[in-house]
Design a protein around this motif. Structure first.
Motif, mmCIF file in Angstrom:
data_model
loop_
_atom_site.group_PDB
_atom_site.id
_atom_site.type_symbol
_atom_site.label_atom_id
_atom_site.label_comp_id
_atom_site.label_asym_id
_atom_site.label_seq_id
_atom_site.Cartn_x
_atom_site.Cartn_y
_atom_site.Cartn_z
ATOM 1 N N MET A 1 0.871 -1.403 0.586
ATOM 2 C CA MET A 1 0.212 -0.263 -0.182
ATOM 3 C C MET A 1 0.199 1.299 -0.200
ATOM 4 S SD MET A 1 -2.719 1.579 -0.134
ATOM 5 C CE MET A 1 -3.231 0.075 -0.704
ATOM 6 N N ASN A 2 0.528 2.775 -0.706
ATOM 7 C CA ASN A 2 1.309 3.667 -1.071
ATOM 8 C C ASN A 2 0.391 4.552 -1.318
ATOM 9 O OD1 ASN A 2 0.114 3.579 -3.691
ATOM 10 N ND2 ASN A 2 2.865 2.494 -3.879
ATOM 11 N N THR A 3 1.136 5.416 -0.929
ATOM 12 C CA THR A 3 -0.482 7.016 -0.694
ATOM 13 C C THR A 3 -0.609 7.229 -2.142
ATOM 14 O OG1 THR A 3 1.612 8.016 1.212
ATOM 15 C CG2 THR A 3 0.101 9.520 -0.221
ATOM 16 N N ALA A 4 0.212 6.563 -3.306
ATOM 17 C CA ALA A 4 0.027 7.083 -4.370
ATOM 18 C C ALA A 4 -1.692 6.032 -4.234
ATOM 19 C CB ALA A 4 -0.241 6.916 -5.707
ATOM 20 N N ILE A 68 8.082 1.238 3.364
ATOM 21 C CA ILE A 68 7.571 2.090 4.766
ATOM 22 C C ILE A 68 6.465 1.507 4.831
ATOM 23 C CG2 ILE A 68 6.964 4.678 5.391
ATOM 24 C CD1 ILE A 68 10.507 3.405 5.012
ATOM 25 N N PRO A 69 5.831 1.508 6.198
ATOM 26 C CA PRO A 69 4.517 1.016 6.377
ATOM 27 C C PRO A 69 3.608 2.480 6.382
ATOM 28 C CG PRO A 69 5.694 0.079 8.044
ATOM 29 C CD PRO A 69 6.895 0.531 7.368
ATOM 30 N N VAL A 70 2.217 2.293 5.536
ATOM 31 C CA VAL A 70 1.368 3.663 4.776
ATOM 32 C C VAL A 70 1.101 4.506 6.265
ATOM 33 C CG1 VAL A 70 -0.328 2.540 5.555
ATOM 34 C CG2 VAL A 70 -0.320 4.268 3.896
ATOM 35 N N TRP A 74 5.663 10.187 8.608
ATOM 36 C CA TRP A 74 6.453 11.045 8.786
ATOM 37 C C TRP A 74 7.791 10.552 8.407
ATOM 38 C CZ3 TRP A 74 4.305 8.273 12.468
ATOM 39 C CH2 TRP A 74 5.222 6.860 13.197
ATOM 40 N N MET A 75 7.817 8.916 8.228
ATOM 41 C CA MET A 75 9.486 8.352 7.763
ATOM 42 C C MET A 75 9.017 8.927 6.029
ATOM 43 S SD MET A 75 12.220 6.886 8.633
ATOM 44 C CE MET A 75 13.242 5.956 8.174
ATOM 45 N N GLY A 76 8.152 8.484 5.572
ATOM 46 C CA GLY A 76 7.669 8.662 4.066
ATOM 47 C C GLY A 76 8.130 10.304 4.091
ATOM 48 N N GLU A 77 7.340 10.665 3.907
ATOM 49 C CA GLU A 77 8.104 12.336 3.853
ATOM 50 C C GLU A 77 9.967 12.750 4.518
ATOM 51 O OE1 GLU A 77 7.832 16.832 3.592
ATOM 52 O OE2 GLU A 77 7.322 14.607 2.435
ATOM 53 N N ALA A 78 10.254 12.076 5.893
ATOM 54 C CA ALA A 78 11.686 12.427 5.539
ATOM 55 C C ALA A 78 12.969 10.997 4.710
ATOM 56 C CB ALA A 78 12.758 10.871 6.830
ATOM 57 N N VAL A 79 12.474 10.148 3.504
ATOM 58 C CA VAL A 79 12.630 9.451 2.541
ATOM 59 C C VAL A 79 13.012 10.590 1.641
ATOM 60 C CG1 VAL A 79 12.757 7.848 0.851
ATOM 61 C CG2 VAL A 79 12.235 6.719 3.676
ATOM 62 N N ARG A 80 10.801 10.936 1.353
ATOM 63 C CA ARG A 80 10.969 11.998 0.337
ATOM 64 C C ARG A 80 12.232 12.954 -0.043
ATOM 65 N NH1 ARG A 80 8.412 15.938 -1.678
ATOM 66 N NH2 ARG A 80 8.189 16.917 0.510
ATOM 67 N N PRO A 151 14.510 1.241 20.285
ATOM 68 C CA PRO A 151 14.303 1.023 18.705
ATOM 69 C C PRO A 151 14.278 0.340 17.236
ATOM 70 C CG PRO A 151 16.892 1.543 20.253
ATOM 71 C CD PRO A 151 15.708 0.296 20.987
ATOM 72 N N GLN A 152 13.861 1.045 16.428
ATOM 73 C CA GLN A 152 12.799 0.477 15.311
ATOM 74 C C GLN A 152 12.321 1.151 14.612
ATOM 75 O OE1 GLN A 152 8.387 0.016 17.127
ATOM 76 N NE2 GLN A 152 9.763 0.139 18.785
ATOM 77 N N LEU A 153 11.700 0.407 13.308
ATOM 78 C CA LEU A 153 12.080 1.095 12.280
ATOM 79 C C LEU A 153 10.880 2.879 12.355
ATOM 80 C CD1 LEU A 153 11.991 1.427 8.478
ATOM 81 C CD2 LEU A 153 10.046 0.255 9.186
ATOM 82 N N SER A 154 11.742 3.418 11.817
ATOM 83 C CA SER A 154 10.628 4.847 12.204
ATOM 84 C C SER A 154 10.789 5.882 13.276
ATOM 85 C CB SER A 154 9.306 4.969 11.697
ATOM 86 O OG SER A 154 8.962 4.198 10.434
ATOM 87 N N ALA A 155 11.446 5.456 14.552
ATOM 88 C CA ALA A 155 11.579 5.546 15.273
ATOM 89 C C ALA A 155 12.288 6.899 15.690
ATOM 90 C CB ALA A 155 12.089 4.828 16.745
ATOM 91 N N VAL A 156 12.511 7.752 17.102
ATOM 92 C CA VAL A 156 13.034 8.743 16.618
ATOM 93 C C VAL A 156 14.173 8.678 17.278
ATOM 94 C CG1 VAL A 156 13.039 11.388 17.117
ATOM 95 C CG2 VAL A 156 10.887 11.067 16.214
ATOM 96 N N MET A 157 15.419 9.073 16.888
ATOM 97 C CA MET A 157 16.688 8.698 17.817
ATOM 98 C C MET A 157 17.019 9.739 18.047
ATOM 99 S SD MET A 157 16.087 4.749 17.430
ATOM 100 C CE MET A 157 17.886 3.980 17.079
ATOM 101 N N VAL A 158 18.123 9.760 19.306
ATOM 102 C CA VAL A 158 18.505 10.512 19.559
ATOM 103 C C VAL A 158 20.060 10.454 20.296
ATOM 104 C CG1 VAL A 158 18.336 12.875 21.567
ATOM 105 C CG2 VAL A 158 16.636 11.885 20.765
#
Length: 233
Positions: A1-4, A68-70, A74-80, A151-158
């Protein structure tokens, strides 16, 4: 599944997401919320399982590249935004300055560290109800963001920079990991939005947006290609 695919389904059902461009922008988020309100769903702009079931009653089509899960908008935007660079001349990249303007953050010089601004843009543009840190330009301020997670996909890491007990830091998003390093998608990494390796021993916090769906714990094991990053802010 994607945004389009989601945009196409929304438009077919009479909810205008704007151009079918695969970008989860403000018009797409507004269309999702309108669809959710009309169908008795939680109006959060997140396309989770219940929204997907209503949007695709016959079953959701498979994504061509389900990386990236739909629900991780926020992660999709980062990738873009991979490849965006600051202007190393006396000028500034208007895109980066625009992120601050959209969030009403006092920032007008992309020579000032912008890793926190990048994360704030990705979160703020996609999770419009999500509280941001009081001073999002500070990487370490993200230690109080959302809720703690592994720590996992799309997590905010500091991460700390300079010294674990100091004031300097870096913040970005988890892409994956190898034995010694986390692979982080972030801004101001060699003056650009890139994916780079940061030593695991530098991690201070792993955080998850409070208004997002519950974290799934997706771990990506990657090859340890590339040297450790020594140029991020």
């Amino acid at each position: 599944m994607n945004t389009a695919q989601i945009q196409t389904a929304l438009k077919t059902k009479g909810y205008d997401p704007g151009e079918i461009d695969g970008i989860r922008g403000r018009r797409t988020i507004a269309a999702i919320k309108a669809f959710q309100a009309a169908n008795g769903l939680l109006v959060d702009g997140i396309v989770g399982p219940e929204t997907l079931a209503k949007l695709f009653p016959a079953g959701a089509p498979a994504a061509k590249s389900p990386v990236i899960p739909v629900a991780h908008g926020w992660m999709g935007e980062a990738v873009r935004l991979i490849g965006v660079t600051e202007d190393i001349s006396d000028a500034d990249n208007p895109l980066i300055i625009g992120w601050a303007r959209d969030l009403d953050i006092d920032y007008n010089d992309d020579g000032i560290p912008w890793c926190g601004l990048f994360v704030a843009h990705c979160i703020g543009s996609q999770l419009t109800e999500e509280p941001l840190p009081n001073y999002p330009l500070s990487a370490r301020a993200w230690r109080s963001f959302g809720t703690e997670c592994s720590p996992q996909l799309s997590a905010v890491m500091v991460f700390w920079r300079g010294s674990p007990s100091g004031a300097l830091g870096h913040v970005g998003f988890y892409v994956g990991e190898d034995r010694d390093a986390y692979h982080i998608l972030g801004g101001n990494q060699s003056n650009a939005v890139t994916v780079t390796r940061l030593a695991k021993g530098r991690l201070l916090e792993s955080r998850w947006p409070a208004t997002a769906l519950e974290p799934e714990g997706i771990i990506r094991k990657l090859r340890p290609d590339g040297r450790f990053s020594e140029n991020e802010q």
